[in-house]
Every structure is written in C-alpha cells, then in structure tokens.
Design an enzyme around this catalytic site. Structure first.
Site, PDB file in Angstrom:
ATOM      1  N   ASP A  71       0.803  -1.227   0.000  1.00  0.00           N
ATOM      2  CA  ASP A  71       0.000   0.000   0.000  1.00  0.00           C
ATOM      3  C   ASP A  71       0.839   1.282   0.000  1.00  0.00           C
ATOM      4  OD1 ASP A  71      -1.314  -2.300   1.204  1.00  0.00           O
ATOM      5  OD2 ASP A  71      -3.036  -1.000   1.521  1.00  0.00           O
ATOM      6  N   GLU A 105      -4.624   2.402  -2.808  1.00  0.00           N
ATOM      7  CA  GLU A 105      -5.833   2.952  -2.182  1.00  0.00           C
ATOM      8  C   GLU A 105      -5.556   3.978  -1.086  1.00  0.00           C
ATOM      9  OE1 GLU A 105      -8.431   0.673   0.130  1.00  0.00           O
ATOM     10  OE2 GLU A 105      -6.970   0.551   1.745  1.00  0.00           O
ATOM     11  N   ASN A 106      -4.296   4.135  -0.681  1.00  0.00           N
ATOM     12  CA  ASN A 106      -3.939   5.133   0.342  1.00  0.00           C
ATOM     13  C   ASN A 106      -3.031   6.226  -0.210  1.00  0.00           C
ATOM     14  OD1 ASN A 106      -3.692   2.277   2.349  1.00  0.00           O
ATOM     15  ND2 ASN A 106      -5.268   3.819   2.665  1.00  0.00           N
ATOM     16  N   ASN A 143     -10.792  -1.139   0.282  1.00  0.00           N
ATOM     17  CA  ASN A 143     -12.015  -0.526   0.796  1.00  0.00           C
ATOM     18  C   ASN A 143     -12.029   0.994   0.692  1.00  0.00           C
ATOM     19  OD1 ASN A 143      -9.942  -1.108   2.865  1.00  0.00           O
ATOM     20  ND2 ASN A 143     -11.267   0.052   4.230  1.00  0.00           N
ATOM     21  N   HIS A 144     -10.869   1.630   0.475  1.00  0.00           N
ATOM     22  CA  HIS A 144     -10.826   3.101   0.381  1.00  0.00           C
ATOM     23  C   HIS A 144     -10.767   3.613  -1.065  1.00  0.00           C
ATOM     24  CE1 HIS A 144     -10.518   3.407   4.644  1.00  0.00           C
ATOM     25  NE2 HIS A 144      -9.271   2.965   4.731  1.00  0.00           N
ATOM     26  N   HIS A 177      -7.139  -7.909  -0.374  1.00  0.00           N
ATOM     27  CA  HIS A 177      -7.108  -6.786   0.560  1.00  0.00           C
ATOM     28  C   HIS A 177      -7.993  -7.142   1.756  1.00  0.00           C
ATOM     29  CE1 HIS A 177      -5.979  -2.560   1.109  1.00  0.00           C
ATOM     30  NE2 HIS A 177      -7.175  -2.367   1.650  1.00  0.00           N
ATOM     31  N   HIS A 200      -3.394  -4.326   2.988  1.00  0.00           N
ATOM     32  CA  HIS A 200      -4.327  -3.652   3.897  1.00  0.00           C
ATOM     33  C   HIS A 200      -3.765  -3.416   5.292  1.00  0.00           C
ATOM     34  CE1 HIS A 200      -8.049  -2.119   5.560  1.00  0.00           C
ATOM     35  NE2 HIS A 200      -8.092  -3.080   6.467  1.00  0.00           N
ATOM     36  N   HIS A 237      -0.640  -3.045   6.311  1.00  0.00           N
ATOM     37  CA  HIS A 237       0.479  -2.092   6.279  1.00  0.00           C
ATOM     38  C   HIS A 237       1.737  -2.552   7.003  1.00  0.00           C
ATOM     39  CE1 HIS A 237      -2.054   1.723   5.164  1.00  0.00           C
ATOM     40  NE2 HIS A 237      -2.453   0.634   4.522  1.00  0.00           N
TER      41      HIS A 237
END
Length: 264
Positions: free
Chosen positions: A8, A39-40, A67-68, A149, A182, A184
């Site tokens: 990520d 996604e981050n 999810n983000h 994820h 997810h 991290h």
C-alpha cells in the site's frame, strides 16, 4: 518473468519513495511488470486523478486497491476511463471499474484480480471464494495474480490454501500467486504452497516508517487512549519500501519469492 508487487502506497511520503527508489529497483531486479496497491495514495485515503498519473509516470503498470478506493469522489469517473486501475472484484456490483483485468508481457497473458476480505471490513461484499471461482472459469491466462485486501491473517491464509488445492499442473485454471494487503505491516511468511501458488500474508506499506501504519502517532493516541475522533493525518519522514519480487520460469512455474523491506 519477474513481477514486482508493492505494498500500500501511503500519502506523499509513499509517492516520494516510489519516485526515488522504483527505477533503481526495477533495473536491479530486471522487472517485467509492476503492480502496486494505491488505495492510500492521496493523503492516506483514496487516489486522486493527479496522483494516479503521477504514479504512472514513475513506472507502475497495474494498480490495485481496497475498501478506500472511492474515498475521493473523482476516482469514480477516473476508474472508468483508465484500463489499469482496479477496485475489488467482490465489492458492490454497482461500483464502477473492473475487479480483474489482463495484460500481455513477453508473450505471456497475465491476469490480475483484486479481492476484498469480509472479516472486520465495514463494506458489504460478495464472498471472495465465490467471486474468484467465477473468474477461474475463464481460463484465459498464463499467470494469474491476486491482491487480497483483507484484515485478518487467517482469512488470507485460508483463501490461499483453498485455491492452491484447486491448482492442476499444466492447466491454466490456477492461481499463480496471492498476496495480502491492507494491514500495512510486512509479514515474513513468503512461501510457495504445495500445489505451486506463491503466497505472503501482507506485502506491507510503502510510505512513512515512524508513524502508526502511515498516520501520525498523536492521531492514534487521541483515538485509542482518549476515545476522541481525530483525522488520520499522514506522518512525514524519509519513508520505507515494502514489496515482493515473484520470479516465474518459461513454463509459468514460480521459482522464487524475494521480499523487499527497505527503510530510508
């Protein structure tokens, strides 16, 4: 065939690490394809149009998410316009964008699929087993890579073992590698499963090193000690890079997994 998968990418620090380190890494390992979870990327949540094109300019080929992915409203339009940005396959069927795509590298057809876990996830999703089984029926690849994820270690391991059992030597209906994203934090359990699937529980995070999974510690203390709401403000430092290099032979057999964890 050497494929680099990147954990990520978190905020400005993560983008800077990619800019500074990715070209060197690709040259050192002679990488043929680069896949990153993004996604981050924008301030720690979601990815903007600007930052999508920034990462493309640094050499990332395929972008997965979680999810983000739709934290930034503009992503809803962007994901329908570009061919290489994925949202989880088993997320809401009304969400725009693909959950699985394929690309061709050195004459090899490579499918990349993005899945979302169900344990402790706030989103209503289709069962990831059922979603992936539908894709297996396509049998249109030489290599099939899956970014799962998910929140829990057990869910990631269970899914990988289940689909490794479905692998049949010499057939395309198989999973070549499945990695988790997810959480991290990179795990040290990279391995080749009994039927040939490559696996690691989590690639880790490419972003701040001194924070709490990317965020300023003060923010997390506000939440965890005092029970007060606080914005997840990204930490800023020299950063870290987390990822894995997967090497396949000419017969599509996984022959090595190299975990990369570098702090700057």
């Amino acid at each position: 065939m050497k494929i680099l998968t990147i954990g990520d990418i978190f905020g400005e620090t993560g983008r800077q690490v990619i800019k500074n380190y990715l070209p060197q890494l690709k040259k050192e390992y002679q990488i043929d394809l680069t896949v990153a979870n993004v996604e981050n990327t924008t301030h720690g949540k979601g990815i903007s149009r600007k930052h999508y094109w920034e990462l493309k300019s640094y050499g990332i080929d395929i972008m997965t998410s979680g999810n983000h992915i739709f934290a930034n409203e503009e992503t809803r339009k962007l994901i329908s316009e570009v061919p290489d940005l994925l949202r989880p396959l088993n997320s809401n069927p009304y969400h725009p964008g693909p959950g699985t795509i394929w690309t061709k590298i050195k004459g090899k057809k490579i499918r990349i699929t993005n899945l979302l876990g169900t344990n402790f996830m706030p989103l209503a999703t289709e069962n990831p087993y059922f979603a992936l089984e539908k894709i297996l029926n396509l049998q249109d690849w030489d290599l099939h890579l899956v970014d799962f994820h998910a929140e829990t270690t057990a869910e990631k391991i269970a899914l990988s073992l289940y689909f490794d059992e479905k692998n049949v030597a010499g057939e395309s209906k198989k999973i070549s590698a499945l990695w988790g994203t997810h959480t991290h934090v990179q795990t040290a359990d990279e391995r080749i499963l009994p039927k040939g699937t490559g696996f690691i529980t989590d690639l880790g995070m490419t972003g701040p090193y001194s924070g709490v999974i990317g965020a300023k510690p003060e923010v997390i203390w506000q939440r965890s000690k005092y029970g007060l709401s606080a914005k997840m403000t990204p930490q800023k430092d020299n950063g870290q890079f987390n990822g894995v290099v997967w090497e396949f032979d000419d017969n599509n057999k996984l022959i090595s997994i190299k975990r990369i964890n570098k702090v700057f």
